[in-house]
Design a protein around this motif. Structure first.
Motif, PDB file in Angstrom:
ATOM      1  N   ASP A  52      -7.399   0.704  -7.183  1.00 58.74           N
ATOM      2  CA  ASP A  52      -7.325   1.763  -8.195  1.00 58.74           C
ATOM      3  C   ASP A  52      -8.416   1.507  -9.321  1.00 58.74           C
ATOM      4  OD1 ASP A  52      -5.082   3.526  -7.453  1.00 58.74           O
ATOM      5  OD2 ASP A  52      -3.865   1.146  -7.707  1.00 58.74           O
ATOM      6  N   LEU A  53      -8.689   0.119  -9.472  1.00 59.05           N
ATOM      7  CA  LEU A  53      -9.840  -0.091 -10.527  1.00 59.05           C
ATOM      8  C   LEU A  53     -10.525  -1.272 -10.280  1.00 59.05           C
ATOM      9  CD1 LEU A  53     -10.575   0.417 -13.476  1.00 59.05           C
ATOM     10  CD2 LEU A  53      -8.697  -1.289 -13.993  1.00 59.05           C
ATOM     11  N   LEU A  54     -11.766  -1.443 -10.331  1.00 57.29           N
ATOM     12  CA  LEU A  54     -12.813  -2.538 -10.083  1.00 57.29           C
ATOM     13  C   LEU A  54     -13.366  -2.920 -11.557  1.00 57.29           C
ATOM     14  CD1 LEU A  54     -14.767  -1.040  -7.044  1.00 57.29           C
ATOM     15  CD2 LEU A  54     -12.808  -2.233  -6.981  1.00 57.29           C
ATOM     16  N   VAL A  55     -13.034  -4.420 -11.804  1.00 58.04           N
ATOM     17  CA  VAL A  55     -13.590  -4.750 -13.071  1.00 58.04           C
ATOM     18  C   VAL A  55     -14.564  -5.733 -12.913  1.00 58.04           C
ATOM     19  CG1 VAL A  55     -12.611  -5.668 -15.427  1.00 58.04           C
ATOM     20  CG2 VAL A  55     -11.290  -4.192 -14.038  1.00 58.04           C
ATOM     21  N   ASP A  56     -15.652  -5.877 -13.637  1.00 56.21           N
ATOM     22  CA  ASP A  56     -16.700  -6.607 -13.606  1.00 56.21           C
ATOM     23  C   ASP A  56     -16.386  -7.611 -14.797  1.00 56.21           C
ATOM     24  OD1 ASP A  56     -18.858  -8.434 -13.915  1.00 56.21           O
ATOM     25  OD2 ASP A  56     -20.319  -6.683 -13.807  1.00 56.21           O
ATOM     26  N   SER A  57     -15.789  -8.718 -14.813  1.00 54.60           N
ATOM     27  CA  SER A  57     -15.099  -9.505 -15.836  1.00 54.60           C
ATOM     28  C   SER A  57     -16.431 -10.108 -16.578  1.00 54.60           C
ATOM     29  CB  SER A  57     -14.516 -10.614 -15.395  1.00 54.60           C
ATOM     30  OG  SER A  57     -15.249 -11.323 -14.403  1.00 54.60           O
ATOM     31  N   SER A  58     -17.795  -9.902 -16.229  1.00 56.52           N
ATOM     32  CA  SER A  58     -18.861 -10.532 -16.939  1.00 56.52           C
ATOM     33  C   SER A  58     -19.371  -9.297 -18.039  1.00 56.52           C
ATOM     34  CB  SER A  58     -20.061 -10.828 -16.016  1.00 56.52           C
ATOM     35  OG  SER A  58     -20.549  -9.463 -15.524  1.00 56.52           O
ATOM     36  N   ALA A  59     -18.613  -8.134 -17.877  1.00 56.56           N
ATOM     37  CA  ALA A  59     -19.084  -7.188 -18.679  1.00 56.56           C
ATOM     38  C   ALA A  59     -18.414  -7.157 -19.968  1.00 56.56           C
ATOM     39  CB  ALA A  59     -19.283  -5.688 -18.228  1.00 56.56           C
ATOM     40  N   ARG A  68       0.603  -1.143  -0.069  1.00 53.45           N
ATOM     41  CA  ARG A  68       0.092  -0.061  -0.029  1.00 53.45           C
ATOM     42  C   ARG A  68       0.922   1.060  -0.049  1.00 53.45           C
ATOM     43  NH1 ARG A  68       0.319  -2.470   4.514  1.00 53.45           N
ATOM     44  NH2 ARG A  68       0.555  -1.365   6.639  1.00 53.45           N
ATOM     45  N   ASP A  69       2.128   1.187   0.516  1.00 59.70           N
ATOM     46  CA  ASP A  69       2.993   2.191   0.409  1.00 59.70           C
ATOM     47  C   ASP A  69       3.853   2.385  -0.626  1.00 59.70           C
ATOM     48  OD1 ASP A  69       1.794   3.551   2.891  1.00 59.70           O
ATOM     49  OD2 ASP A  69       2.879   2.327   4.008  1.00 59.70           O
ATOM     50  N   TYR A  70       3.970   1.498  -1.510  1.00 60.52           N
ATOM     51  CA  TYR A  70       4.849   1.216  -2.550  1.00 60.52           C
ATOM     52  C   TYR A  70       4.415   2.133  -3.746  1.00 60.52           C
ATOM     53  CZ  TYR A  70       7.788  -0.673  -6.212  1.00 60.52           C
ATOM     54  OH  TYR A  70       9.073  -0.872  -6.999  1.00 60.52           O
ATOM     55  N   PRO A  71       5.062   3.302  -4.267  1.00 57.53           N
ATOM     56  CA  PRO A  71       4.641   4.303  -5.130  1.00 57.53           C
ATOM     57  C   PRO A  71       3.986   3.860  -6.388  1.00 57.53           C
ATOM     58  CG  PRO A  71       6.854   4.561  -4.808  1.00 57.53           C
ATOM     59  CD  PRO A  71       6.431   3.468  -3.775  1.00 57.53           C
ATOM     60  N   ARG A  72       4.944   2.708  -6.960  1.00 55.15           N
ATOM     61  CA  ARG A  72       4.469   2.367  -8.426  1.00 55.15           C
ATOM     62  C   ARG A  72       3.714   1.029  -8.305  1.00 55.15           C
ATOM     63  NH1 ARG A  72       7.973   1.974 -12.805  1.00 55.15           N
ATOM     64  NH2 ARG A  72       6.246   3.201 -13.756  1.00 55.15           N
ATOM     65  N   ARG A  73       2.721   0.988  -7.675  1.00 57.30           N
ATOM     66  CA  ARG A  73       1.818  -0.192  -7.814  1.00 57.30           C
ATOM     67  C   ARG A  73       0.269   0.354  -8.225  1.00 57.30           C
ATOM     68  NH1 ARG A  73      -1.556   2.460  -5.236  1.00 57.30           N
ATOM     69  NH2 ARG A  73      -1.535   3.032  -3.320  1.00 57.30           N
ATOM     70  N   PHE A  74      -0.439  -0.564  -9.066  1.00 55.02           N
ATOM     71  CA  PHE A  74      -1.623  -0.496  -9.498  1.00 55.02           C
ATOM     72  C   PHE A  74      -2.373  -1.724  -9.055  1.00 55.02           C
ATOM     73  CE2 PHE A  74      -5.022  -0.745 -12.763  1.00 55.02           C
ATOM     74  CZ  PHE A  74      -5.465   0.691 -12.760  1.00 55.02           C
ATOM     75  N   ASN A  75      -3.644  -1.448  -8.186  1.00 61.48           N
ATOM     76  CA  ASN A  75      -4.177  -2.371  -7.660  1.00 61.48           C
ATOM     77  C   ASN A  75      -5.650  -2.610  -8.390  1.00 61.48           C
ATOM     78  OD1 ASN A  75      -2.336  -2.806  -5.785  1.00 61.48           O
ATOM     79  ND2 ASN A  75      -3.299  -1.331  -4.207  1.00 61.48           N
ATOM     80  N   VAL A  76      -5.900  -3.763  -8.858  1.00 59.12           N
ATOM     81  CA  VAL A  76      -7.262  -4.174  -9.447  1.00 59.12           C
ATOM     82  C   VAL A  76      -8.098  -5.155  -8.566  1.00 59.12           C
ATOM     83  CG1 VAL A  76      -8.263  -5.133 -11.734  1.00 59.12           C
ATOM     84  CG2 VAL A  76      -6.038  -3.876 -11.580  1.00 59.12           C
ATOM     85  N   MET A  77      -9.366  -4.952  -8.646  1.00 60.74           N
ATOM     86  CA  MET A  77     -10.238  -6.011  -8.257  1.00 60.74           C
ATOM     87  C   MET A  77     -11.095  -6.380  -9.144  1.00 60.74           C
ATOM     88  SD  MET A  77     -11.433  -7.641  -5.839  1.00 60.74           S
ATOM     89  CE  MET A  77     -12.837  -8.859  -5.260  1.00 60.74           C
ATOM     90  N   ILE A  78     -11.192  -7.899  -9.413  1.00 64.13           N
ATOM     91  CA  ILE A  78     -12.057  -8.478 -10.488  1.00 64.13           C
ATOM     92  C   ILE A  78     -13.089  -9.215  -9.827  1.00 64.13           C
ATOM     93  CG2 ILE A  78     -11.989 -10.157 -12.271  1.00 64.13           C
ATOM     94  CD1 ILE A  78      -8.938  -9.458 -12.926  1.00 64.13           C
ATOM     95  N   PHE A  79     -14.061  -8.627 -10.236  1.00 61.67           N
ATOM     96  CA  PHE A  79     -15.343  -9.593  -9.456  1.00 61.67           C
ATOM     97  C   PHE A  79     -16.620  -9.592 -10.708  1.00 61.67           C
ATOM     98  CE2 PHE A  79     -16.292  -4.863 -10.125  1.00 61.67           C
ATOM     99  CZ  PHE A  79     -17.684  -4.874 -10.471  1.00 61.67           C
ATOM    100  N   ALA A  80     -17.615 -10.431 -10.302  1.00 66.21           N
ATOM    101  CA  ALA A  80     -18.502 -10.781 -11.173  1.00 66.21           C
ATOM    102  C   ALA A  80     -19.865 -11.226 -10.399  1.00 66.21           C
ATOM    103  CB  ALA A  80     -18.303 -11.920 -12.046  1.00 66.21           C
ATOM    104  N   PRO A  81     -21.004 -10.811 -11.068  1.00 65.46           N
ATOM    105  CA  PRO A  81     -22.252 -11.448 -10.301  1.00 65.46           C
ATOM    106  C   PRO A  81     -22.290 -12.922  -9.866  1.00 65.46           C
ATOM    107  CG  PRO A  81     -22.829 -10.337 -12.088  1.00 65.46           C
ATOM    108  CD  PRO A  81     -21.488 -10.345 -12.176  1.00 65.46           C
ATOM    109  N   PHE A  82     -22.827 -13.298  -8.725  1.00 61.67           N
ATOM    110  CA  PHE A  82     -22.607 -14.561  -8.207  1.00 61.67           C
ATOM    111  C   PHE A  82     -23.177 -15.603  -9.273  1.00 61.67           C
ATOM    112  CE2 PHE A  82     -24.547 -18.299  -6.133  1.00 61.67           C
ATOM    113  CZ  PHE A  82     -23.595 -18.607  -5.222  1.00 61.67           C
TER     114      PHE A  82
END
Length: 202
Positions: free
Chosen positions: A171-178, A109-123
């Motif tokens: 940094d980004l939330l991605v709905d993989s079903s879309a 979380r304190d590393y400056p050059r990181r990009f955090n993605v959360m991948i989700f989808a409906p149940f």
């Protein structure tokens, strides 16, 4: 300039792992996943059967997902997590990379050059993916997805005090079903490039 890292958190059945693998392949950078646990266990000189529950005494499909740090005690998990934390930091110092799960977004979380993605989808989509791609029997799939959701959420809360689906550090939330997997890969790479300022070669 320091190395960059793309961390990928994902719900079970959201196809987050294959998307992360494609990101690493497309960018030609390192990829780290479950092997971090295996290396941490090796450093701790633990019997791998204690770290991974997939042994002759436990017959649960996808038990690694149900028990992200194995089946040891809380103190065992904390020690393993600390070693894993050091390994994640070493990975980032060594090379540009993609790291899947393992609370890497929190650890870095304190590393400056990181990009955090959360991948989700409906149940219902994750259930379908689990049947089609992961070969879980249809009569068991609902329960497995729910159990693994609970296990991953518990794991994330245990070490970060945040649920897996938190937007904190993301940094980004991605709905993989879309979209298709390739479209998700393109989206994530372009967003990461915009933040981290690495060149796009495609």
């Amino acid at each position: 300039m320091s190395n960059y890292v793309i961390t990928v958190s994902r719900q079970f059945g959201s196809l987050g792992r294959p998307i992360a693998q494609k990101i690493a392949h497309r960018l030609n950078i390192g990829y780290y996943d479950r092997e971090l646990i295996e290396k941490a266990a090796s450093i701790m000189n633990e019997d791998m059967r204690e770290v991974s529950p997939l042994d002759e005494n436990i017959h649960l499909p996808f038990a690694n997902a149900l028990f992200p740090l194995g089946i040891g005690t809380g103190s065992h998990h904390r020690r393993l997590f600390k070693v894993q934390e050091s390994l994640i930091q070493e990975c980032v110092l060594k090379e540009d990379c993609v790291i899947v799960g393992r609370c890497a977004d929190y650890i870095l979380r304190d590393y400056p050059r990181r990009f955090n993605v959360m991948i989700f989808a409906p149940f219902d989509v994750r259930v379908k993916n689990s049947v089609n791609s992961l070969r879980i029997p249809e009569y068991e799939v609902d329960d497995y997805v729910k159990e693994i959701d609970r296990a991953r959420d518990y794991y994330h809360k245990f070490f970060t005090d945040e649920p897996l689906t938190t937007v904190k550090y993301r940094d980004l939330l991605v709905d993989s079903s879309a979209m298709t997997q390739d479209e998700a890969v393109d989206l994530i790479i372009r967003a990461a490039s915009a933040k981290l300022k690495f060149p796009l070669l495609f």
